[in-house]
Design a protein around this motif. Structure first.
Motif, PDB file in Angstrom:
ATOM      1  N   GLY A  52      -3.811  -2.662  -4.563  1.00  0.00           N
ATOM      2  CA  GLY A  52      -4.159  -1.289  -4.214  1.00  0.00           C
ATOM      3  C   GLY A  52      -3.165  -0.319  -4.818  1.00  0.00           C
ATOM      4  N   SER A 103     -10.195   2.245   2.253  1.00  0.00           N
ATOM      5  CA  SER A 103      -9.752   0.953   2.782  1.00  0.00           C
ATOM      6  C   SER A 103      -8.263   0.959   3.031  1.00  0.00           C
ATOM      7  N   GLN A 104      -7.520   1.692   2.243  1.00  0.00           N
ATOM      8  CA  GLN A 104      -6.079   1.784   2.464  1.00  0.00           C
ATOM      9  C   GLN A 104      -5.796   2.483   3.774  1.00  0.00           C
ATOM     10  N   LYS A 154     -11.128   2.583  -2.410  1.00  0.00           N
ATOM     11  CA  LYS A 154      -9.763   2.080  -2.278  1.00  0.00           C
ATOM     12  C   LYS A 154      -8.987   2.917  -1.281  1.00  0.00           C
ATOM     13  N   ARG A 181      -3.681   0.067  -8.476  1.00  0.00           N
ATOM     14  CA  ARG A 181      -4.879   0.785  -8.865  1.00  0.00           C
ATOM     15  C   ARG A 181      -4.722   2.272  -8.643  1.00  0.00           C
ATOM     16  N   LYS A 182      -3.980   2.641  -7.639  1.00  0.00           N
ATOM     17  CA  LYS A 182      -3.787   4.080  -7.409  1.00  0.00           C
ATOM     18  C   LYS A 182      -3.189   4.704  -8.652  1.00  0.00           C
ATOM     19  N   GLY A 204     -12.621  -1.504 -10.063  1.00  0.00           N
ATOM     20  CA  GLY A 204     -12.184  -1.769  -8.697  1.00  0.00           C
ATOM     21  C   GLY A 204     -12.554  -3.157  -8.239  1.00  0.00           C
ATOM     22  N   ARG A 263     -11.754  -6.915  -7.270  1.00  0.00           N
ATOM     23  CA  ARG A 263     -10.592  -7.706  -6.852  1.00  0.00           C
ATOM     24  C   ARG A 263     -10.985  -9.161  -6.793  1.00  0.00           C
TER      25      ARG A 263
END
Lengths: 257, 367
Positions: free
Chosen positions: B320, B307-308, B304, B323-324, B122, B124
């Motif tokens: 994002g 934060s989304q 994640k 990564r999902k 995770g 970035r």
């Protein structure tokens, strides 16, 4: 990114930009054309090639034009295009009559303007050869794809007529005259080179290669807006999808007893 | 007296209108097809006037061209216009004629090792400034590159560190370390490249559209074609001088049923010993590391998601979103089988090094 994927990486930013421009992308660059003079090309063919330079740029490109002349095939011009650096289509045309730019004494239009293209004659849709020829000519003479065009800046028109196995190629300068209403009346003035072409041999791509080259990336396909429809009167309807409601928890009117 | 005048005027006005439009109307039997994105018009009417003209159809061609151009111009003038810097500009629609591409579609590349790791953890990319303040030179310098801020190879004074040999050349040592780092980077880059290119080879049945292929590619394609029969290539003839393909035998080798008695006895006794021993054969350090990594991943995925939900459009949907997709499948893979699932994510060559290196760290972490 292909520029970063090479074994020998580009050392300067300029080289990197150059490589990035050449690699395959989703939306492509404008196609460039190269004009090649054959081993035995006579004056007519040479003049044709020089005039074609008036309409196209040459560099590392995917469109090409090759001129040659021999006894068996006099005044030969081969137009072709490439896909992935291999030949896709090639069409051989014979030049029967040719009037050069300098023979027609008129004012010329500036280089680099986008021309209007017109194809006349039912032959262009009937025969497969002619259809490919039309596609190839559009590819060749189209110019860069632009979102807007200045209406007063439309300078010239290329007109192709297919008749009796011959293709007449004429280019005219556009004169916009006043008419009573907003749209002007057109008058044409013969300007550019005019050619009478005869279709000779063709080397067209096989169907699957052609389909491969026509493949549009998914990202560029227009996205359909879902759940919106219009009826015949022009009213727009939208659809909303709801989750299943739990009727026992529904808020109803309370009756005070 | 006025009534006939008004009528006359109306009729006159109508006639004038018709005349105006006449200047720009063209009559055609079949409508033209327009592709305004390409400024193209196709006229399907058979050119009869030109046909009858004979040898020099110039005038007829010109008339035909004029008519067609007039129709095209009429269409173009119908487009929505806007003013851009004192010029009237029409907005063109997308070109509708489908033309072939110049180069094939770019293929998606496999992720590099760093990208895979970053996705797992995770991580970035943090936005960094281009210039850093350099105390020694007293000016703003680049963070990396030519004349950068903290270049340890360029120092003019290096103190000999406590435990080092006083005769050792510290400057040469630093230059050597830098060369090693550069070489290691280059090696990793080439390895990533090789992995990316290996993925790009699969094409239609191993055959190239134009037939310019290397000997190995053709050989492979031929082998595949040979084996694609109902009897899996058993009855396919070979050319007189053709050699049998190597590497096409069985992938797993089983021991014969009876043969080497001593070896069999040894392996059976070893098995019994392992089963009876009190010490667990499970490598605890590796197991804990695996567990911790799983937890890390889950935590990253949770973060994640949080934060989304927290950010709306301000956040970065791109990474994002990627990564999902990366999060749940790898988690699912791990849950399937303990060590088996884990093996897939580690390439065999480098896995060995990491396994060796992990243990001391694992020991530290446990404490």
């Amino acid at each position: 990114m292909d520029a970063l994927d090479r074994v020998v990486k580009p050392k300067t930013k300029r080289a990197k930009r150059f490589l990035e421009k050449r690699e395959p992308k989703l939306s492509e660059n404008i196609k460039n054309a190269m004009l090649i003079k054959g081993g035995n090309a006579n004056a007519t063919v040479m003049q044709v090639l020089r005039d074609m330079e008036f309409f196209s740029k040459k560099s590392d490109c995917s469109l090409f034009m090759f001129g040659s002349h021999n006894k068996k095939r006099p005044n030969n011009l081969v137009i072709g295009r490439m896909y992935d650096y291999h030949v896709l289509d090639m069409i051989e045309l014979g030049i029967e009559k040719f009037v050069s730019l300098k023979d027609i004494k008129n004012s010329k239009c500036p280089e680099g303007t986008k021309p209007l293209l017109i194809f006349a004659g039912d032959d262009f849709d009937v025969t497969e050869d002619y259809r490919r020829l039309k596609n190839l000519l559009i590819d060749f003479f189209r110019g860069p794809t632009v979102p807007n065009v200045r209406l007063a800046g439309l300078e010239y028109v290329l007109h192709f007529t297919a008749l009796n196995g011959k293709v007449y190629f004429r280019s005219y300068k556009l004169l916009l005259k006043k008419s009573g209403c907003r749209t002007p009346r057109i008058e044409l003035e013969e300007m550019g080179p005019s050619l009478d072409l005869v279709l000779r041999r063709t080397h067209l791509a096989s169907d699957d290669l052609y389909k491969l080259s026509m493949k549009m990336p998914k990202a560029l396909k227009p996205k359909k807006k879902k759940n919106i429809s219009q009826d015949t009167f022009g009213t727009t309807y939208g659809r909303i999808h709801m989750q299943k409601q739990d009727l026992s928890k529904l808020q109803t009117r309370k009756m005070k007893g | 007296m006025e009534a006939p005048n008004v009528e006359e005027l109306l009729v006159q006005a109508e006639r004038d209108e018709a005349q105006k439009l006449q200047r720009i109307t063209v009559h055609k039997e079949l409508e033209l097809e327009f592709d305004l994105g390409n400024l193209l018009a196709s006229d399907r009417n058979p050119p009869t006037t030109v046909r009858h003209a004979g040898a020099t159809p110039e005038a007829e061609l010109r008339a035909l061209a004029r008519d067609n151009t007039q129709l095209l111009i009429n269409e173009l003038w119908q487009l929505p216009t806007e003013r851009v810097e004192e010029a009237v500009v029409a907005r063109l629609p997308e070109p509708s004629t489908r033309l072939p591409r110049e180069k094939p579609l770019p293929r998606p590349r496999p992720l590099t090792r760093w990208q895979q790791f970053a996705r797992l953890k995770g991580i970035r990319p943090k936005k960094k400034t281009n210039l850093v303040w350099d105390e020694a030179s007293g000016q703003w310098r680049r963070r990396w590159g030519y004349k950068r801020a903290r270049d340890d190879t360029k120092e003019w004074l290096i103190e000999v560190p406590g435990g080092a040999d006083p005769m050792e050349d510290q400057f040469a040592k630093r230059i050597q370390a830098k060369k090693e780092r550069v070489a290691k980077n280059e090696l990793n880059r080439l390895r990533n490249l090789a992995r990316a290119h290996k993925m790009q080879v699969p094409s239609a049945a191993g055959l190239h559209p134009t037939g310019h292929q290397s000997k190995e590619e053709l050989g492979r394609a031929m082998q595949v074609a040979k084996v694609s029969t109902a009897s899996v290539g058993r009855f396919q003839e070979r050319l007189p001088k053709e050699k049998a393909p190597r590497g096409s035998g069985k992938k797993r080798k089983f021991q014969p049923l009876f043969g080497d008695f001593a070896a069999e006895k040894k392996s059976q006794l070893e098995l019994l010993r392992v089963m009876n021993s009190k010490k667990p054969q499970l490598d605890v350090t590796r197991a804990t590391n695996k567990q911790m990594r799983e937890e890390d991943q889950e935590a990253a995925a949770q973060r994640k998601k949080m934060s989304q939900k927290g950010k709306r459009k301000g956040g970065r949907p791109g990474p994002g979103g990627k990564r999902k997709g990366g999060g749940p499948p790898s988690q699912g893979g791990k849950r399937k089988g303990g060590l088996g699932g884990k093996m897939q994510s580690r390439p065999p060559g480098v896995g060995g090094k990491r396994r060796g290196g992990v243990q001391p760290h694992g020991g530290k972490r446990r404490k």
